[in-house]
Every structure is written in C-alpha cells, then in structure tokens.
Design a protein around this motif. Sequence first.
Motif, mmCIF file in Angstrom:
data_model
loop_
_atom_site.group_PDB
_atom_site.id
_atom_site.type_symbol
_atom_site.label_atom_id
_atom_site.label_comp_id
_atom_site.label_asym_id
_atom_site.label_seq_id
_atom_site.Cartn_x
_atom_site.Cartn_y
_atom_site.Cartn_z
ATOM 1 N N GLY A 209 41.915 95.751 -37.427
ATOM 2 C CA GLY A 209 40.843 95.640 -36.440
ATOM 3 C C GLY A 209 40.643 94.218 -35.955
ATOM 4 N N PHE A 210 39.678 94.067 -35.062
ATOM 5 C CA PHE A 210 39.470 92.764 -34.424
ATOM 6 C C PHE A 210 38.040 92.662 -33.906
ATOM 7 C CE2 PHE A 210 41.114 95.903 -31.462
ATOM 8 C CZ PHE A 210 40.278 95.786 -30.360
ATOM 9 N N MET A 211 37.643 91.445 -33.590
ATOM 10 C CA MET A 211 36.326 91.235 -32.981
ATOM 11 C C MET A 211 36.470 91.335 -31.463
ATOM 12 S SD MET A 211 34.872 88.093 -35.258
ATOM 13 C CE MET A 211 36.427 87.236 -35.281
ATOM 14 N N VAL A 212 35.440 91.848 -30.819
ATOM 15 C CA VAL A 212 35.434 91.929 -29.361
ATOM 16 C C VAL A 212 34.634 90.744 -28.826
ATOM 17 C CG1 VAL A 212 34.719 93.294 -27.358
ATOM 18 C CG2 VAL A 212 35.581 94.445 -29.420
ATOM 19 N N GLY A 213 35.230 90.019 -27.901
ATOM 20 C CA GLY A 213 34.534 88.860 -27.339
ATOM 21 C C GLY A 213 34.575 87.655 -28.254
ATOM 22 N N SER A 214 35.589 87.583 -29.102
ATOM 23 C CA SER A 214 35.707 86.378 -29.933
ATOM 24 C C SER A 214 36.074 85.210 -29.020
ATOM 25 C CB SER A 214 36.750 86.575 -31.030
ATOM 26 O OG SER A 214 38.011 86.872 -30.480
ATOM 27 N N PRO A 215 35.738 83.980 -29.420
ATOM 28 C CA PRO A 215 36.017 82.834 -28.563
ATOM 29 C C PRO A 215 37.484 82.789 -28.108
ATOM 30 C CG PRO A 215 34.588 82.184 -30.355
ATOM 31 C CD PRO A 215 34.984 83.606 -30.621
ATOM 32 N N TYR A 216 37.664 82.468 -26.859
ATOM 33 C CA TYR A 216 38.985 82.302 -26.211
ATOM 34 C C TYR A 216 39.746 83.618 -26.009
ATOM 35 C CZ TYR A 216 37.840 77.712 -28.113
ATOM 36 O OH TYR A 216 37.172 76.578 -28.469
ATOM 37 N N GLY B 71 34.038 95.153 -33.742
ATOM 38 C CA GLY B 71 32.625 94.903 -33.473
ATOM 39 C C GLY B 71 32.551 93.625 -32.671
ATOM 40 N N PRO B 72 31.415 93.388 -32.040
ATOM 41 C CA PRO B 72 31.292 92.172 -31.243
ATOM 42 C C PRO B 72 31.311 90.924 -32.110
ATOM 43 C CG PRO B 72 29.153 93.213 -31.526
ATOM 44 C CD PRO B 72 30.171 94.163 -32.093
ATOM 45 N N PHE B 73 31.917 89.860 -31.604
ATOM 46 C CA PHE B 73 31.754 88.547 -32.237
ATOM 47 C C PHE B 73 30.295 88.141 -32.080
ATOM 48 C CE2 PHE B 73 31.080 84.049 -31.197
ATOM 49 C CZ PHE B 73 31.344 83.494 -32.437
ATOM 50 N N ILE B 74 29.713 87.622 -33.153
ATOM 51 C CA ILE B 74 28.339 87.103 -33.088
ATOM 52 C C ILE B 74 28.359 85.704 -33.710
ATOM 53 C CG2 ILE B 74 25.941 87.472 -33.804
ATOM 54 C CD1 ILE B 74 26.617 90.469 -34.162
ATOM 55 N N HIS B 75 27.875 84.728 -32.964
ATOM 56 C CA HIS B 75 27.966 83.344 -33.459
ATOM 57 C C HIS B 75 27.127 83.159 -34.722
ATOM 58 C CE1 HIS B 75 24.077 83.213 -31.547
ATOM 59 N NE2 HIS B 75 23.830 82.141 -32.300
ATOM 60 N N HIS B 76 27.505 82.201 -35.535
ATOM 61 C CA HIS B 76 26.739 81.839 -36.731
ATOM 62 C C HIS B 76 26.499 80.344 -36.643
ATOM 63 C CE1 HIS B 76 25.831 80.867 -40.890
ATOM 64 N NE2 HIS B 76 25.752 82.154 -41.186
ATOM 65 N N GLU B 77 25.264 79.935 -36.859
ATOM 66 C CA GLU B 77 24.892 78.529 -36.582
ATOM 67 C C GLU B 77 25.566 77.505 -37.495
ATOM 68 O OE1 GLU B 77 21.926 80.640 -39.066
ATOM 69 O OE2 GLU B 77 22.865 81.038 -37.136
ATOM 70 N N ALA B 78 26.066 77.942 -38.650
ATOM 71 C CA ALA B 78 26.691 76.981 -39.560
ATOM 72 C C ALA B 78 28.224 77.049 -39.499
ATOM 73 C CB ALA B 78 26.196 77.210 -40.983
ATOM 74 N N GLY C 289 30.001 88.401 -28.228
ATOM 75 C CA GLY C 289 30.652 89.503 -27.528
ATOM 76 C C GLY C 289 29.577 90.444 -26.981
ATOM 77 N N SER C 290 29.924 91.218 -25.968
ATOM 78 C CA SER C 290 28.905 92.084 -25.360
ATOM 79 C C SER C 290 28.945 93.490 -25.940
ATOM 80 C CB SER C 290 29.097 92.147 -23.842
ATOM 81 O OG SER C 290 30.212 92.969 -23.519
ATOM 82 N N LEU C 291 27.793 94.135 -25.871
ATOM 83 C CA LEU C 291 27.692 95.532 -26.280
ATOM 84 C C LEU C 291 28.616 96.390 -25.414
ATOM 85 C CD1 LEU C 291 26.114 97.797 -27.854
ATOM 86 C CD2 LEU C 291 24.557 97.871 -25.897
ATOM 87 N N GLU C 292 28.578 96.135 -24.110
ATOM 88 C CA GLU C 292 29.324 96.975 -23.169
ATOM 89 C C GLU C 292 30.829 96.951 -23.431
ATOM 90 O OE1 GLU C 292 26.867 94.889 -22.325
ATOM 91 O OE2 GLU C 292 25.401 96.484 -21.898
ATOM 92 N N LEU C 293 31.374 95.739 -23.622
ATOM 93 C CA LEU C 293 32.816 95.666 -23.857
ATOM 94 C C LEU C 293 33.177 96.247 -25.223
ATOM 95 C CD1 LEU C 293 35.566 94.900 -22.752
ATOM 96 C CD2 LEU C 293 35.263 92.592 -23.704
ATOM 97 N N SER C 294 32.286 96.042 -26.213
ATOM 98 C CA SER C 294 32.555 96.606 -27.545
ATOM 99 C C SER C 294 32.631 98.128 -27.458
ATOM 100 C CB SER C 294 31.456 96.204 -28.533
ATOM 101 O OG SER C 294 31.364 94.798 -28.618
ATOM 102 N N LEU C 295 31.694 98.741 -26.728
ATOM 103 C CA LEU C 295 31.696 100.201 -26.594
ATOM 104 C C LEU C 295 32.914 100.669 -25.805
ATOM 105 C CD1 LEU C 295 27.893 100.745 -25.803
ATOM 106 C CD2 LEU C 295 29.070 101.288 -27.958
ATOM 107 N N ARG C 296 33.241 99.926 -24.785
ATOM 108 C CA ARG C 296 34.405 100.284 -23.955
ATOM 109 C C ARG C 296 35.678 100.270 -24.804
ATOM 110 N NH1 ARG C 296 35.045 97.512 -18.026
ATOM 111 N NH2 ARG C 296 32.866 98.155 -17.881
ATOM 112 N N MET C 297 35.830 99.234 -25.640
ATOM 113 C CA MET C 297 37.025 99.136 -26.492
ATOM 114 C C MET C 297 37.043 100.248 -27.544
ATOM 115 S SD MET C 297 38.790 96.805 -25.107
ATOM 116 C CE MET C 297 40.145 97.048 -26.252
ATOM 117 N N LEU C 298 35.861 100.579 -28.064
ATOM 118 C CA LEU C 298 35.783 101.652 -29.063
ATOM 119 C C LEU C 298 36.270 102.977 -28.448
ATOM 120 C CD1 LEU C 298 34.847 102.062 -31.969
ATOM 121 C CD2 LEU C 298 32.508 102.344 -31.144
#
Length: 354
Positions: free
Chosen positions: A208-215, A239-246, A255-264
């Motif tokens: 699997g992979f993250m959707v909307g990961s950087p680059y 699942g969508p990439f979600i940034h982490h502050e550290a 990553g967006s909800l819409e693209l994540s659902l589309r890819m699913l």
Amino acid sequence: MKTIDEAKIQALVAQLEAEKNLPDRDMAELIETPLLELTNRLLAEAADRVRRKHYQDEVYVRGLIEFTNYCKNNCYYCGIRAGNACVERYRLTQEDILDCCRTGYELGFRTFVLQGGEDPYYTDERICELVAAIREGYPDCAITLSIGEKPRASYAAYFAAGANRYLLRHETADELHYAKLHPASMSLANRKRCLWDLKELGYQVGAGFMVGSPYQTTANLIEDLRFLQELEPDMIGIGPFIHHEATPFRDMADGSLELSLRMLSILRLCFPYALLPSTTALGTIAPNGRELGLKAGGNVLMPNLSPVRVRQSYQLYANKICTGEEAAECRSCLELRVRAAGYRIVTSRGDVKR
Ligand code: 5AD
Ligand code: FES
C-alpha cells in the motif's frame, strides 16, 4: 444533458469495472479529472457493486496492537521516526499484548495485527516467542505482523512460529519518489524484495501507499497501481498523508479525502478480490471518512486494541482519532457507523476471497 467530459468519465469508469484495468492515459484522466462529484460518485457506485459481488455487505475487523513505538528508521513523513526526540517511547510486554488479545477476542476479533516500529529490542527470538504464545492461545485467529523490513530468514521464522499475514506498505513504487520520502539508508529495492519474500513464504501479504504524500504525482500513483498488479497482494492499505509537526514534512499539505476515496474505488475495481481497509487516517481527515471509505469500496476496519495509556505515543501523524477510547468503545462505535453506512461487521478471520 451530459457534457462530453461527463460522458467520457462515465465510459472510463464502465471500462475499468469491466476490464479491471485502463491504459495509463485513461487512468491519469480518471485520477486527475476536476469533475469531482460525478467521478467519485460513479467510481464509488461501481466499486460498491464489485465489493458486494465478492464480499456482500461484510466488513472484517482487525484488532490492531501497536506494541512498540521504538524505531530505528527515519522516514521523513512518520511521527515515530528515530529522529523525533519528542515522543515518549514505549514497549508493551508479552503479557500486555496477550491481555489485548484476550479483550479483543471477547469483542469478536479473530485477527490480531501486531504493528510496531523497527525496534531492535524485538529480536526474531522475541517475535517468534510472542507469535507462538498468541498462536497457542488463539488457534482460530489470524496473526498479522507489521514490523517492517527484515531478512527473508526472519520472515520464515515468524511464519513457522504461527504468523499468517504481513503488512508492509511499499509507500511508493517510484525510485525517485521513494528517495524523497526516505533517507538514503532505505531503498525501494529492499522493500520490494521483502514483499516478494513474504509472498513466496506463504504469507497473505498487504502492500500500500499514502495518497497525497509530498512530491507525489499522478504518474507515481499509476506506478503504484502497476506494481500492485504485478505483486497481486491480498490486502492493499491506503490512506491520506497527514503531516506531523515533529517531522521534516511538518509544512507539507495533507492528502485530500476526495483523492483518497477515488484511489480506493480504483483499487476495488482493479482488485475485486482484495481486502481494502478504510483506514484510521481517512477517519482522521474527515469525521465520516471511514464510512465514506466503506462506501467507496473498502471492506476492512482496523480499530485499535492497544491500552489507552500508550495510544497518544503512537502518533504517526497529527490528530489521530480513537486515542482516548477503550477497545470496547471503538468496537461499539464502529458497529453503529458500519450499520449506518449499510454494511455489517462479521466475527471471522476475514481471509481473502480469491
Ligand atoms: N500520514 C499518513 N500515513 C502515514 N504513515 C506513516 N506516517 C504517516 C503520515 N504522516 C503510514 C505509512 C506506514 C503506515 C503504518 O502508516 O504508509 O506504512
Ligand atoms: Fe474509535 Fe469511534 S471507532 S471511537
């Protein structure tokens, strides 16, 4: 009246449903089209048809036990990377883990997923001992490991001890993209080697992979699909990439909800037989994200069985949901959500239906 663009999208979705595939150019159009509402609706409808044909309205639940947040790796996106000095590190003992299994079994879980960072304390010997103890106590359950990249001999030893499944997201199937997400000490080649080894050894394998990961580009997403078509995994976690502050990616867009659902949905249409989790990350970027994930083709949920006291410390990304809820609370919360979405949680191992 349909516009020409709408008719094109409709034709592409129908072709994808019928042929389980599309040429790169058409796949790219489906991934990129700005006709958001129409595209996601048509894709979700087709994906739901296919999922019901193979899995009816069944939703499988996996009890996730996050047993160590120590990790020797430094992936740029991940909140428990070695370089993050702000995490309180913990390890569950074998006794803690068996307690989680007991609670989980009573709640109807027949799959336990042991997930952790790449923690050198957990040697092959300790993992095998742990797996054997769970295997002995729960002969009717599937044991899934998700503990990263290991030599083939280690995977073989875990399998012999009683593990059945292994989750290892490939993260991205593109070399250059891989190098932008990971330090030079990690390689896509080794990750792929692990997945092939696991498969050859007889595991049910999840990639699997993250959707909307950087680059990430559309071409990268298509490469992910092509790699998955080659590997034919039993499970595909996205699942969508979600940034982490550290992390170094603290300022990157999620990553967006819409693209994540589309890819699913695209995954369901390409892999009708697959186990596709509607992930916690999806539930984190939208309050009804997991329900939407089920309606877009997902058929698996992986609620947390870890003790509440450690949950805050297993934050791969910001604002992760369910960190304050006991296992039983998540279980009943999910029951309601799944039913409201029009599906049914079943008490079973939930093996892949090929
Ligand atoms: N956002 C979303 N998913 C993440 N993962 C790791 N970090 C993040 C993040 N910041 C995913 C990776 C990993 C899985 C366990 O969690 O894809 O394989
Ligand atoms: Fe965990 Fe709803 S699923 S609280």
